[in-house]
Motif scaffolding. Structure first.
Motif, short mmCIF file in Angstrom:
data_model
loop_
_atom_site.label_atom_id
_atom_site.label_comp_id
_atom_site.label_asym_id
_atom_site.label_seq_id
_atom_site.Cartn_x
_atom_site.Cartn_y
_atom_site.Cartn_z
N SER A 7 -0.25 -26.24 -17.62
CA SER A 7 -0.99 -27.39 -18.14
C SER A 7 -1.41 -27.12 -19.57
CB SER A 7 -2.24 -27.66 -17.27
OG SER A 7 -3.10 -26.55 -17.29
N GLY A 8 -1.75 -28.19 -20.28
CA GLY A 8 -2.32 -28.04 -21.61
C GLY A 8 -1.44 -28.46 -22.76
N GLY A 9 -0.21 -28.85 -22.50
CA GLY A 9 0.64 -29.28 -23.58
C GLY A 9 0.23 -30.64 -24.12
N GLY A 10 0.89 -31.07 -25.19
CA GLY A 10 0.58 -32.38 -25.74
C GLY A 10 1.01 -32.50 -27.19
N LEU A 11 0.49 -33.54 -27.82
CA LEU A 11 0.79 -33.83 -29.22
C LEU A 11 -0.40 -33.41 -30.07
CD1 LEU A 11 2.44 -35.24 -31.48
CD2 LEU A 11 1.28 -37.37 -30.82
N VAL A 12 -0.12 -32.68 -31.14
CA VAL A 12 -1.18 -32.21 -32.03
C VAL A 12 -0.68 -32.26 -33.45
CG1 VAL A 12 -0.50 -29.79 -31.81
CG2 VAL A 12 -2.86 -30.36 -32.38
N GLN A 13 -1.60 -32.46 -34.38
CA GLN A 13 -1.22 -32.48 -35.79
C GLN A 13 -1.03 -31.06 -36.33
OE1 GLN A 13 -4.24 -34.75 -37.87
NE2 GLN A 13 -3.25 -36.69 -37.36
N PRO A 14 -0.24 -30.92 -37.37
CA PRO A 14 -0.10 -29.59 -37.99
C PRO A 14 -1.47 -29.02 -38.35
CG PRO A 14 1.54 -31.08 -38.86
CD PRO A 14 0.62 -31.92 -38.01
N GLY A 15 -1.64 -27.72 -38.08
CA GLY A 15 -2.92 -27.07 -38.30
C GLY A 15 -3.86 -27.12 -37.13
N GLY A 16 -3.51 -27.90 -36.13
CA GLY A 16 -4.36 -28.06 -34.96
C GLY A 16 -4.17 -26.94 -33.95
N SER A 17 -4.86 -27.09 -32.82
CA SER A 17 -4.85 -26.07 -31.77
C SER A 17 -4.58 -26.70 -30.42
CB SER A 17 -6.20 -25.35 -31.72
OG SER A 17 -6.48 -24.68 -32.93
N LEU A 18 -3.99 -25.89 -29.55
CA LEU A 18 -3.81 -26.24 -28.14
C LEU A 18 -3.97 -24.98 -27.32
CD1 LEU A 18 -0.64 -28.56 -28.01
CD2 LEU A 18 -2.99 -29.23 -27.47
N ARG A 19 -4.36 -25.16 -26.07
CA ARG A 19 -4.46 -24.05 -25.14
C ARG A 19 -3.65 -24.36 -23.90
NH1 ARG A 19 -9.23 -21.88 -21.27
NH2 ARG A 19 -8.93 -19.62 -21.51
N LEU A 20 -2.67 -23.52 -23.63
CA LEU A 20 -1.85 -23.67 -22.43
C LEU A 20 -2.39 -22.77 -21.32
CD1 LEU A 20 1.75 -23.58 -23.96
CD2 LEU A 20 0.21 -25.52 -23.70
N SER A 21 -2.28 -23.26 -20.10
CA SER A 21 -2.67 -22.46 -18.93
C SER A 21 -1.52 -22.45 -17.94
CB SER A 21 -3.91 -23.07 -18.25
OG SER A 21 -5.01 -23.10 -19.12
N CYS A 22 -1.43 -21.37 -17.19
CA CYS A 22 -0.42 -21.26 -16.14
C CYS A 22 -1.02 -20.49 -14.97
CB CYS A 22 0.81 -20.54 -16.67
SG CYS A 22 2.04 -20.14 -15.40
N ALA A 23 -1.10 -21.16 -13.84
CA ALA A 23 -1.67 -20.55 -12.64
C ALA A 23 -0.57 -20.26 -11.62
CB ALA A 23 -2.71 -21.48 -12.04
N ALA A 24 -0.55 -19.04 -11.14
CA ALA A 24 0.41 -18.65 -10.12
C ALA A 24 -0.27 -18.69 -8.76
CB ALA A 24 0.93 -17.25 -10.38
N SER A 25 0.45 -19.21 -7.77
CA SER A 25 -0.11 -19.29 -6.43
C SER A 25 0.98 -19.06 -5.40
CB SER A 25 -0.76 -20.66 -6.20
OG SER A 25 0.20 -21.69 -6.31
N GLY A 26 0.55 -18.73 -4.18
CA GLY A 26 1.51 -18.52 -3.11
C GLY A 26 1.45 -17.11 -2.58
N SER A 27 2.59 -16.66 -2.11
CA SER A 27 2.69 -15.37 -1.43
C SER A 27 2.83 -14.24 -2.44
CB SER A 27 3.89 -15.39 -0.48
OG SER A 27 4.00 -14.19 0.24
N ILE A 28 1.72 -13.92 -3.12
CA ILE A 28 1.73 -12.95 -4.21
C ILE A 28 1.00 -11.68 -3.80
CG2 ILE A 28 1.00 -12.51 -6.58
CD1 ILE A 28 1.14 -15.57 -7.03
N PHE A 29 1.66 -10.56 -3.96
CA PHE A 29 1.02 -9.26 -3.74
C PHE A 29 0.41 -8.77 -5.05
CE2 PHE A 29 0.10 -5.34 -1.74
CZ PHE A 29 0.41 -4.32 -2.62
N SER A 30 1.18 -8.84 -6.11
CA SER A 30 0.67 -8.45 -7.42
C SER A 30 1.53 -9.07 -8.51
CB SER A 30 0.65 -6.93 -7.58
OG SER A 30 1.97 -6.42 -7.57
N ILE A 31 0.91 -9.24 -9.67
CA ILE A 31 1.65 -9.77 -10.82
C ILE A 31 1.76 -8.67 -11.86
CG2 ILE A 31 1.76 -11.51 -12.62
CD1 ILE A 31 0.22 -13.38 -10.83
N ASN A 32 2.97 -8.34 -12.22
CA ASN A 32 3.20 -7.23 -13.14
C ASN A 32 3.03 -7.66 -14.59
OD1 ASN A 32 3.94 -5.73 -10.78
ND2 ASN A 32 5.90 -6.77 -10.86
N ALA A 33 3.70 -8.69 -14.97
CA ALA A 33 3.62 -9.18 -16.35
C ALA A 33 3.73 -10.70 -16.32
CB ALA A 33 4.72 -8.59 -17.22
N MET A 34 3.08 -11.32 -17.27
CA MET A 34 3.19 -12.77 -17.43
C MET A 34 3.47 -13.07 -18.90
SD MET A 34 0.14 -14.20 -14.97
CE MET A 34 0.93 -15.79 -14.65
N GLY A 35 4.12 -14.17 -19.12
CA GLY A 35 4.45 -14.49 -20.50
C GLY A 35 4.72 -15.96 -20.70
#
Length: 120
Positions: A7-35
């Motif tokens: 979530s968090g995408g959209g339209l922004v003017q040059p010089g502006g800011s946005l914050r993206l989020s990504c949530a993992a769910s389900g049958s997870i034992f551990s998360i090694n790396a995210m990107g």
């Protein structure tokens, strides 16, 4: 089953800011790396930023000093704070997680992508 929801995408003017989020769910034992990766029209998908479970980070040269990746291990969530955005940052941004499932298999998962458009 594992899901990555962005979530968090959209339209922004040059010089502006946005914050993206990504949530993992389900049958997870551990998360090694995210990107975060991105793919602009007519271009190959490229790494933007990555973070290990221990907090080590890696950035593409083009975003160093402008983007910051962070994660909340308790929430299985990764964030990408994007500042000083430029038109060339326009792309579909994809979340990626290298994780171990509850059945102790290691897989690479991708989110569905979120559009970021930088334009005046």
């Amino acid at each position: 089953q594992v899901q990555l929801v962005e979530s968090g995408g959209g339209l922004v003017q040059p010089g502006g800011s946005l914050r993206l989020s990504c949530a993992a769910s389900g049958s997870i034992f551990s998360i090694n790396a995210m990107g975060w990766y991105r793919q602009a029209p007519g271009k190959q998908r490229e790494l933007v930023a990555a973070i290990t479970s221990g907090g080590s980070t890696n950035y593409a040269d083009s975003v160093k000093g402008r983007f910051t990746i962070s994660r909340d291990n308790a929430k299985n969530t990764v964030y990408l704070q994007m500042n000083s955005l430029k038109p060339e940052d326009t792309a579909v941004y994809y979340c990626n997680a290298d994780l171990t499932t509850m059945s102790l298999n290691v897989y690479d998962y991708w989110g569905q992508g979120t559009q970021v458009t930088v334009s005046s």
